[in-house]
Design a protein around this motif. Structure first.
Motif, PDB file in Angstrom:
ATOM      1  N   ALA A  94       0.840  -1.185   0.000  1.00 16.69           N
ATOM      2  CA  ALA A  94       0.000   0.000   0.000  1.00 16.69           C
ATOM      3  C   ALA A  94       0.882   1.244   0.000  1.00 16.69           C
ATOM      4  O   ALA A  94       1.884   1.300   0.707  1.00 16.69           O
ATOM      5  CB  ALA A  94      -0.895   0.017   1.219  1.00 16.69           C
ATOM      6  N   HIS A  95       0.511   2.218  -0.769  1.00  9.25           N
ATOM      7  CA  HIS A  95       1.247   3.483  -0.867  1.00  9.25           C
ATOM      8  C   HIS A  95       0.544   4.509   0.014  1.00  9.25           C
ATOM      9  O   HIS A  95      -0.631   4.813  -0.189  1.00  9.25           O
ATOM     10  CB  HIS A  95       1.282   3.947  -2.319  1.00  9.25           C
ATOM     11  CG  HIS A  95       2.110   5.165  -2.545  1.00  9.25           C
ATOM     12  ND1 HIS A  95       3.470   5.198  -2.299  1.00  9.25           N
ATOM     13  CD2 HIS A  95       1.780   6.402  -2.987  1.00  9.25           C
ATOM     14  CE1 HIS A  95       3.931   6.398  -2.595  1.00  9.25           C
ATOM     15  NE2 HIS A  95       2.933   7.147  -3.007  1.00  9.25           N
ATOM     16  N   LEU A  96       1.250   5.031   1.023  1.00 16.02           N
ATOM     17  CA  LEU A  96       0.632   5.938   1.994  1.00 16.02           C
ATOM     18  C   LEU A  96       0.807   7.417   1.655  1.00 16.02           C
ATOM     19  O   LEU A  96       0.237   8.270   2.314  1.00 16.02           O
ATOM     20  CB  LEU A  96       1.217   5.674   3.389  1.00 16.02           C
ATOM     21  CG  LEU A  96       1.026   4.256   3.918  1.00 16.02           C
ATOM     22  CD1 LEU A  96       1.721   4.117   5.269  1.00 16.02           C
ATOM     23  CD2 LEU A  96      -0.451   3.931   4.043  1.00 16.02           C
ATOM     24  N   ASN A  97       1.617   7.746   0.660  1.00 19.85           N
ATOM     25  CA  ASN A  97       1.852   9.142   0.254  1.00 19.85           C
ATOM     26  C   ASN A  97       2.460   9.985   1.364  1.00 19.85           C
ATOM     27  O   ASN A  97       2.279  11.198   1.393  1.00 19.85           O
ATOM     28  CB  ASN A  97       0.564   9.801  -0.242  1.00 19.85           C
ATOM     29  CG  ASN A  97      -0.074   9.037  -1.376  1.00 19.85           C
ATOM     30  OD1 ASN A  97       0.618   8.468  -2.207  1.00 19.85           O
ATOM     31  ND2 ASN A  97      -1.393   9.008  -1.398  1.00 19.85           N
ATOM     32  N   MET A  98       3.173   9.352   2.275  1.00 20.52           N
ATOM     33  CA  MET A  98       3.704  10.077   3.426  1.00 20.52           C
ATOM     34  C   MET A  98       4.780  11.092   3.056  1.00 20.52           C
ATOM     35  O   MET A  98       4.966  12.087   3.743  1.00 20.52           O
ATOM     36  CB  MET A  98       4.276   9.093   4.444  1.00 20.52           C
ATOM     37  CG  MET A  98       3.216   8.257   5.123  1.00 20.52           C
ATOM     38  SD  MET A  98       3.895   6.941   6.165  1.00 20.52           S
ATOM     39  CE  MET A  98       5.021   7.806   7.202  1.00 20.52           C
ATOM     40  N   PHE A  99       5.505  10.842   1.987  1.00 18.89           N
ATOM     41  CA  PHE A  99       6.628  11.704   1.649  1.00 18.89           C
ATOM     42  C   PHE A  99       6.383  12.501   0.371  1.00 18.89           C
ATOM     43  O   PHE A  99       7.309  13.020  -0.229  1.00 18.89           O
ATOM     44  CB  PHE A  99       7.904  10.869   1.539  1.00 18.89           C
ATOM     45  CG  PHE A  99       8.211  10.123   2.800  1.00 18.89           C
ATOM     46  CD1 PHE A  99       8.681  10.795   3.923  1.00 18.89           C
ATOM     47  CD2 PHE A  99       8.002   8.763   2.884  1.00 18.89           C
ATOM     48  CE1 PHE A  99       8.950  10.127   5.098  1.00 18.89           C
ATOM     49  CE2 PHE A  99       8.274   8.075   4.052  1.00 18.89           C
ATOM     50  CZ  PHE A  99       8.750   8.759   5.165  1.00 18.89           C
ATOM     51  N   ASP A 100       5.126  12.598  -0.036  1.00 19.39           N
ATOM     52  CA  ASP A 100       4.807  13.325  -1.254  1.00 19.39           C
ATOM     53  C   ASP A 100       4.868  14.830  -1.068  1.00 19.39           C
ATOM     54  O   ASP A 100       5.146  15.561  -2.007  1.00 19.39           O
ATOM     55  CB  ASP A 100       3.417  12.929  -1.761  1.00 19.39           C
ATOM     56  CG  ASP A 100       3.400  11.492  -2.281  1.00 19.39           C
ATOM     57  OD1 ASP A 100       4.483  10.904  -2.428  1.00 19.39           O
ATOM     58  OD2 ASP A 100       2.303  10.979  -2.538  1.00 19.39           O
ATOM     59  N   GLU A 101       4.607  15.324   0.128  1.00 17.03           N
ATOM     60  CA  GLU A 101       4.627  16.759   0.384  1.00 17.03           C
ATOM     61  C   GLU A 101       6.016  17.186   0.835  1.00 17.03           C
ATOM     62  O   GLU A 101       6.559  16.669   1.793  1.00 17.03           O
ATOM     63  CB  GLU A 101       3.605  17.126   1.459  1.00 17.03           C
ATOM     64  CG  GLU A 101       3.525  18.607   1.726  1.00 17.03           C
ATOM     65  CD  GLU A 101       2.486  18.965   2.775  1.00 17.03           C
ATOM     66  OE1 GLU A 101       2.405  20.141   3.125  1.00 17.03           O
ATOM     67  OE2 GLU A 101       1.764  18.075   3.243  1.00 17.03           O
ATOM     68  N   VAL A 102       6.584  18.143   0.133  1.00 15.88           N
ATOM     69  CA  VAL A 102       7.902  18.654   0.480  1.00 15.88           C
ATOM     70  C   VAL A 102       7.732  19.808   1.459  1.00 15.88           C
ATOM     71  O   VAL A 102       6.954  20.727   1.228  1.00 15.88           O
ATOM     72  CB  VAL A 102       8.655  19.140  -0.775  1.00 15.88           C
ATOM     73  CG1 VAL A 102       9.988  19.760  -0.399  1.00 15.88           C
ATOM     74  CG2 VAL A 102       8.850  17.991  -1.749  1.00 15.88           C
ATOM     75  N   VAL A 103       8.444  19.737   2.582  1.00 15.06           N
ATOM     76  CA  VAL A 103       8.403  20.813   3.571  1.00 15.06           C
ATOM     77  C   VAL A 103       9.745  21.525   3.506  1.00 15.06           C
ATOM     78  O   VAL A 103      10.767  20.981   3.902  1.00 15.06           O
ATOM     79  CB  VAL A 103       8.145  20.270   4.996  1.00 15.06           C
ATOM     80  CG1 VAL A 103       8.151  21.399   6.003  1.00 15.06           C
ATOM     81  CG2 VAL A 103       6.838  19.504   5.031  1.00 15.06           C
ATOM     82  N   ASP A 104       9.741  22.744   2.972  1.00 13.96           N
ATOM     83  CA  ASP A 104      10.976  23.513   2.891  1.00 13.96           C
ATOM     84  C   ASP A 104      10.885  24.716   3.818  1.00 13.96           C
ATOM     85  O   ASP A 104       9.924  24.870   4.570  1.00 13.96           O
ATOM     86  CB  ASP A 104      11.272  23.940   1.455  1.00 13.96           C
ATOM     87  CG  ASP A 104      10.175  24.813   0.861  1.00 13.96           C
ATOM     88  OD1 ASP A 104       9.324  25.325   1.619  1.00 13.96           O
ATOM     89  OD2 ASP A 104      10.164  24.999  -0.361  1.00 13.96           O
ATOM     90  N   GLU A 105      11.873  25.567   3.780  1.00 19.41           N
ATOM     91  CA  GLU A 105      11.940  26.707   4.697  1.00 19.41           C
ATOM     92  C   GLU A 105      10.759  27.662   4.566  1.00 19.41           C
ATOM     93  O   GLU A 105      10.444  28.383   5.499  1.00 19.41           O
ATOM     94  CB  GLU A 105      13.251  27.467   4.485  1.00 19.41           C
ATOM     95  CG  GLU A 105      14.455  26.683   4.939  1.00 19.41           C
ATOM     96  CD  GLU A 105      15.741  27.445   4.725  1.00 19.41           C
ATOM     97  OE1 GLU A 105      15.698  28.662   4.454  1.00 19.41           O
ATOM     98  OE2 GLU A 105      16.802  26.822   4.831  1.00 19.41           O
ATOM     99  N   GLY A 106      10.084  27.674   3.440  1.00 21.66           N
ATOM    100  CA  GLY A 106       8.947  28.571   3.244  1.00 21.66           C
ATOM    101  C   GLY A 106       7.607  27.954   3.612  1.00 21.66           C
ATOM    102  O   GLY A 106       6.561  28.596   3.484  1.00 21.66           O
ATOM    103  N   SER A 107       7.611  26.737   4.093  1.00 25.70           N
ATOM    104  CA  SER A 107       6.359  26.036   4.397  1.00 25.70           C
ATOM    105  C   SER A 107       5.661  26.630   5.616  1.00 25.70           C
ATOM    106  O   SER A 107       6.291  26.866   6.641  1.00 25.70           O
ATOM    107  CB  SER A 107       6.629  24.559   4.654  1.00 25.70           C
ATOM    108  OG  SER A 107       5.449  23.912   5.097  1.00 25.70           O
ATOM    109  N   PRO A 108       4.349  26.842   5.532  1.00 24.66           N
ATOM    110  CA  PRO A 108       3.608  27.326   6.696  1.00 24.66           C
ATOM    111  C   PRO A 108       3.547  26.290   7.825  1.00 24.66           C
ATOM    112  O   PRO A 108       3.249  26.630   8.964  1.00 24.66           O
ATOM    113  CB  PRO A 108       2.215  27.619   6.140  1.00 24.66           C
ATOM    114  CG  PRO A 108       2.104  26.819   4.883  1.00 24.66           C
ATOM    115  CD  PRO A 108       3.500  26.694   4.346  1.00 24.66           C
TER     116      PRO A 108
END
Length: 83
Positions: free
Chosen positions: A1-15
């Protein structure tokens, strides 16, 4: 199963970074910590070990004095530090 846990990139500009250490964040961390506590059977009142006891505990290894490793990344104070 693919959980998509690492699909969102959190960089220095992330809220999302603004939420780290917030009251809501700390409450969630405390709730998770409380739910993950493991109780051990304390036969013969072994714990806590009295300072006057002859019993000794030996802690060894490359991470034995590392707050970062002992906390598993779940503290706000040490993040970004080398020890």
């Amino acid at each position: 199963a693919h959980l998509n846990m690492f699909d969102e990139v959190v960089d220095e500009g992330s809220p999302l970074l603004a939420t780290v250490g917030s009251d809501e964040d700390r409450e969630a961390a405390l709730a998770m910590a409380r739910q993950s506590i493991v109780l051990v059977k304390n036969d013969d009142a072994t714990l806590p070990i009295a300072k006057t006891s002859k019993l000794k505990v030996h802690v060894t290894g490359p991470t034995s004095d590392s707050l970062a490793y002992q906390s598993g990344g779940w503290t706000i104070d040490w993040q970004g530090r080398s020890s």
